[in-house]
Design a protein around this motif. Structure first.
Motif, PDB file in Angstrom:
ATOM      1  N   GLU A  98       0.911  -1.622  -0.188  1.00  0.00           N
ATOM      2  CA  GLU A  98       0.199  -0.111   0.492  1.00  0.00           C
ATOM      3  C   GLU A  98       1.251   1.183  -0.089  1.00  0.00           C
ATOM      4  N   ASN A  99       2.118   1.497   0.957  1.00  0.00           N
ATOM      5  CA  ASN A  99       2.341   2.529   1.172  1.00  0.00           C
ATOM      6  C   ASN A  99       3.571   2.448  -0.789  1.00  0.00           C
ATOM      7  N   GLY A 100       3.765   1.207  -1.225  1.00  0.00           N
ATOM      8  CA  GLY A 100       4.297   1.436  -2.643  1.00  0.00           C
ATOM      9  C   GLY A 100       3.419   2.136  -3.505  1.00  0.00           C
ATOM     10  N   ILE A 101       2.774   1.884  -3.445  1.00  0.00           N
ATOM     11  CA  ILE A 101       1.538   2.075  -4.639  1.00  0.00           C
ATOM     12  C   ILE A 101       1.413   3.785  -3.948  1.00  0.00           C
ATOM     13  N   LYS A 102       0.903   4.338  -3.158  1.00  0.00           N
ATOM     14  CA  LYS A 102       0.907   5.532  -2.521  1.00  0.00           C
ATOM     15  C   LYS A 102       1.636   6.094  -2.982  1.00  0.00           C
ATOM     16  N   HIS A 103       3.020   5.878  -3.054  1.00  0.00           N
ATOM     17  CA  HIS A 103       4.193   6.945  -3.522  1.00  0.00           C
ATOM     18  C   HIS A 103       4.209   7.330  -4.912  1.00  0.00           C
ATOM     19  N   SER A 104       3.931   6.163  -4.832  1.00  0.00           N
ATOM     20  CA  SER A 104       4.801   5.498  -6.447  1.00  0.00           C
ATOM     21  C   SER A 104       4.121   6.789  -7.698  1.00  0.00           C
ATOM     22  N   GLY A 105       2.392   6.466  -7.579  1.00  0.00           N
ATOM     23  CA  GLY A 105       1.298   7.383  -8.779  1.00  0.00           C
ATOM     24  C   GLY A 105       1.495   6.226  -9.802  1.00  0.00           C
ATOM     25  N   ILE A 106       1.548   4.924  -9.538  1.00  0.00           N
ATOM     26  CA  ILE A 106       1.284   4.441 -10.763  1.00  0.00           C
ATOM     27  C   ILE A 106      -0.271   4.436 -11.458  1.00  0.00           C
ATOM     28  N   THR A 107      -1.302   4.744 -10.795  1.00  0.00           N
ATOM     29  CA  THR A 107      -2.512   4.233 -11.061  1.00  0.00           C
ATOM     30  C   THR A 107      -2.638   5.711 -11.682  1.00  0.00           C
ATOM     31  N   TYR A 108      -1.944   6.682 -11.236  1.00  0.00           N
ATOM     32  CA  TYR A 108      -2.042   7.914 -12.651  1.00  0.00           C
ATOM     33  C   TYR A 108      -0.680   8.345 -13.936  1.00  0.00           C
ATOM     34  N   LEU A 109       0.326   8.001 -13.228  1.00  0.00           N
ATOM     35  CA  LEU A 109       1.231   8.441 -13.585  1.00  0.00           C
ATOM     36  C   LEU A 109       1.995   7.459 -14.528  1.00  0.00           C
ATOM     37  N   GLU A 110       1.989   8.220 -15.987  1.00  0.00           N
ATOM     38  CA  GLU A 110       2.520   7.378 -17.660  1.00  0.00           C
ATOM     39  C   GLU A 110       4.090   6.563 -17.257  1.00  0.00           C
ATOM     40  N   ASP A 111       5.179   7.057 -16.073  1.00  0.00           N
ATOM     41  CA  ASP A 111       6.338   6.305 -16.129  1.00  0.00           C
ATOM     42  C   ASP A 111       6.597   5.723 -14.698  1.00  0.00           C
ATOM     43  N   ALA A 112       5.546   5.513 -14.173  1.00  0.00           N
ATOM     44  CA  ALA A 112       5.016   4.515 -12.431  1.00  0.00           C
ATOM     45  C   ALA A 112       5.466   3.403 -12.660  1.00  0.00           C
ATOM     46  N   TYR A 113       6.433   2.631 -11.690  1.00  0.00           N
ATOM     47  CA  TYR A 113       6.262   1.458 -11.406  1.00  0.00           C
ATOM     48  C   TYR A 113       6.455   1.021 -10.332  1.00  0.00           C
ATOM     49  N   LEU A 114       6.164  -0.373 -10.024  1.00  0.00           N
ATOM     50  CA  LEU A 114       6.285  -1.126  -8.741  1.00  0.00           C
ATOM     51  C   LEU A 114       6.344  -2.036  -9.181  1.00  0.00           C
ATOM     52  N   ASP A 115       7.987  -2.745  -8.653  1.00  0.00           N
ATOM     53  CA  ASP A 115       8.207  -4.269  -8.563  1.00  0.00           C
ATOM     54  C   ASP A 115       8.195  -4.779  -7.220  1.00  0.00           C
ATOM     55  N   PHE A 116       7.582  -5.455  -6.616  1.00  0.00           N
ATOM     56  CA  PHE A 116       7.264  -6.186  -5.333  1.00  0.00           C
ATOM     57  C   PHE A 116       7.358  -7.032  -5.486  1.00  0.00           C
ATOM     58  N   SER A 117       8.649  -7.908  -4.486  1.00  0.00           N
ATOM     59  CA  SER A 117       9.372  -9.220  -4.650  1.00  0.00           C
ATOM     60  C   SER A 117       8.833 -10.168  -3.335  1.00  0.00           C
ATOM     61  N   VAL A 118       8.156 -11.199  -3.142  1.00  0.00           N
ATOM     62  CA  VAL A 118       8.201 -12.420  -1.754  1.00  0.00           C
ATOM     63  C   VAL A 118       9.209 -13.736  -1.823  1.00  0.00           C
ATOM     64  N   TYR A 119       9.973 -13.557  -1.338  1.00  0.00           N
ATOM     65  CA  TYR A 119      11.045 -14.578  -1.481  1.00  0.00           C
ATOM     66  C   TYR A 119      10.649 -15.220   0.758  1.00  0.00           C
ATOM     67  N   GLN A 120       9.812 -16.537  -0.247  1.00  0.00           N
ATOM     68  CA  GLN A 120      10.319 -17.564   1.353  1.00  0.00           C
ATOM     69  C   GLN A 120      10.724 -19.184   1.156  1.00  0.00           C
ATOM     70  N   LYS A 121      11.483 -18.881   2.326  1.00  0.00           N
ATOM     71  CA  LYS A 121      12.924 -20.216   2.316  1.00  0.00           C
ATOM     72  C   LYS A 121      12.477 -20.612   3.786  1.00  0.00           C
ATOM     73  N   LYS A 122      12.474 -22.129   4.409  1.00  0.00           N
ATOM     74  CA  LYS A 122      12.458 -22.111   5.360  1.00  0.00           C
ATOM     75  C   LYS A 122      12.335 -21.799   6.069  1.00  0.00           C
ATOM     76  N   ASP A 123      13.045 -20.716   7.353  1.00  0.00           N
ATOM     77  CA  ASP A 123      12.127 -20.368   7.991  1.00  0.00           C
ATOM     78  C   ASP A 123      12.159 -18.716   7.409  1.00  0.00           C
ATOM     79  N   GLN A 124      13.431 -18.404   6.987  1.00  0.00           N
ATOM     80  CA  GLN A 124      13.260 -17.266   6.293  1.00  0.00           C
ATOM     81  C   GLN A 124      11.956 -16.301   5.387  1.00  0.00           C
ATOM     82  N   LEU A 125      11.933 -14.939   5.259  1.00  0.00           N
ATOM     83  CA  LEU A 125      10.934 -14.438   4.944  1.00  0.00           C
ATOM     84  C   LEU A 125      10.930 -13.755   4.056  1.00  0.00           C
ATOM     85  N   ALA A 126      11.649 -13.067   2.706  1.00  0.00           N
ATOM     86  CA  ALA A 126      12.125 -11.631   2.577  1.00  0.00           C
ATOM     87  C   ALA A 126      11.222 -11.010   2.047  1.00  0.00           C
TER      88      ALA A 126
END
Length: 171
Positions: A98-126
């Motif tokens: 939500e924070n990234g979307i809010k500050h990116s302007g992705i819904t209304y700016l032509e050159d805006a972008y958002l890249d969201f990645s979730v990695y989980q292995k064993k007991d680690q979450l990144a």
């Protein structure tokens, strides 16, 4: 666990516009919004939820945003999960997104972008998010003005003491 009135206001306006343009999409949007609000209402009361449920919420949130976007190729969601049944605190990923979307302007700016990645292995979450910054938004360096991120940091400290790392870089 606080729902932004701005988010709700925008969502209701989107439903109104969609009803006028495309009733089928408006119906789908309403169901997604209902599912997202249900998750926020009920799961946020729990101490933990599964990563799977949180990822479903993230997906619903991104779909709602995507419906408002003219060009959907400016957002990426990368998920590599070994065990989706691990427990995490509710709204952890959604708060970041939500924070990234809010500050990116992705819904209304032509050159805006958002890249969201979730990695989980064993007991680690990144989680890694990279997003544009709306040049018309005033970037306030004061941490007092970063309420959402400050709340997230406090939740991490309380729920994962000495077990987490959070970093924010604004370029």
């Amino acid at each position: 666990s606080q729902i932004s009135p701005h988010f709700l206001f925008n969502s209701l306006n989107n439903i109104h516009l969609l009803i006028l343009k495309d009733q089928h999409t408006a119906a789908d949007y309403t169901i997604l919004l209902s599912s997202l609000l249900r998750y926020m209402l009920y799961e946020s009361k729990k101490e933990q939820t599964t990563l799977q449920k949180e990822l479903e919420c993230v997906d619903n949130y991104l779909t709602l945003v995507e419906i408002r976007m003219e060009k959907t190729n400016r957002k990426k969601l990368n998920v590599e999960v070994e065990n989706a049944t691990i427990k995490i605190i509710p709204l952890l990923l959604v708060s970041l997104l939500e924070n990234g979307i809010k500050h990116s302007g992705i819904t209304y700016l032509e050159d805006a972008y958002l890249d969201f990645s979730v990695y989980q292995k064993k007991d680690q979450l990144a989680v890694k998010m990279k997003n544009s910054i709306d040049p018309n938004r005033k970037i306030v360096e004061s941490s007092a003005n970063r309420i959402g991120l400050n709340n997230l940091k406090k939740r991490l400290v309380l729920n994962y003491p000495d077990q987490h790392r959070f970093s924010l870089n604004i370029k």
